[in-house]
Design a protein around this motif. Sequence first.
Motif, PDB file in Angstrom:
ATOM      1  N   PRO A 139       0.809  -1.224   0.000  1.00 37.42           N
ATOM      2  CA  PRO A 139       0.000   0.000   0.000  1.00 37.42           C
ATOM      3  C   PRO A 139       0.841   1.272   0.000  1.00 37.42           C
ATOM      4  N   GLY A 140       0.509   2.193  -0.925  1.00 37.41           N
ATOM      5  CA  GLY A 140       1.156   3.490  -0.986  1.00 37.41           C
ATOM      6  C   GLY A 140       2.558   3.484  -1.591  1.00 37.41           C
ATOM      7  N   LYS A 141       2.989   2.350  -2.109  1.00 39.48           N
ATOM      8  CA  LYS A 141       4.353   2.229  -2.671  1.00 39.48           C
ATOM      9  C   LYS A 141       4.265   1.610  -4.063  1.00 39.48           C
ATOM     10  N   LYS A 142       5.303   1.805  -4.852  1.00 39.88           N
ATOM     11  CA  LYS A 142       5.393   1.140  -6.155  1.00 39.88           C
ATOM     12  C   LYS A 142       6.177  -0.161  -5.993  1.00 39.88           C
ATOM     13  N   LEU A 143       5.752  -0.936  -5.015  1.00 44.54           N
ATOM     14  CA  LEU A 143       6.402  -2.190  -4.660  1.00 44.54           C
ATOM     15  C   LEU A 143       5.371  -3.299  -4.578  1.00 44.54           C
ATOM     16  N   LYS A 144       5.864  -4.529  -4.672  1.00 47.33           N
ATOM     17  CA  LYS A 144       5.013  -5.699  -4.502  1.00 47.33           C
ATOM     18  C   LYS A 144       5.617  -6.587  -3.427  1.00 47.33           C
TER      19      LYS A 144
END
Length: 114
Positions: A17-22
Amino acid sequence: MHPEIVVMELLAVADVPGKKLKAATVRDADRQYKIVTNAKNVLEEKVGKKIVVARPGAEVPGLDEPVKKANVGGVLSEGMLVDAKMLWGGSAGTAIFLDDDYEVGAPPPASKPR
């Protein structure tokens, strides 16, 4: 190749959430790990595929220190996904997916599969 770099199965992929991460959930022969990544090719449709992972303690070519657990984007990452450049000197930035015939918990191939 370091023994802590192994083939694992991708079990789940979720956005951080809120990040360009998985957050990828993977498993070796013994247990599950959560790995935070920005690799663009780690997608839900790849669940069930084999992927190359460096567990904590792995010495990965190109890194100054062994892989360790770390808080990334508010999520505990228990290792890292390994890209082709780190393993075989190819292109960088994407996770390595392997054919289904590679065994979970085994080392990845010493050279890039054709």
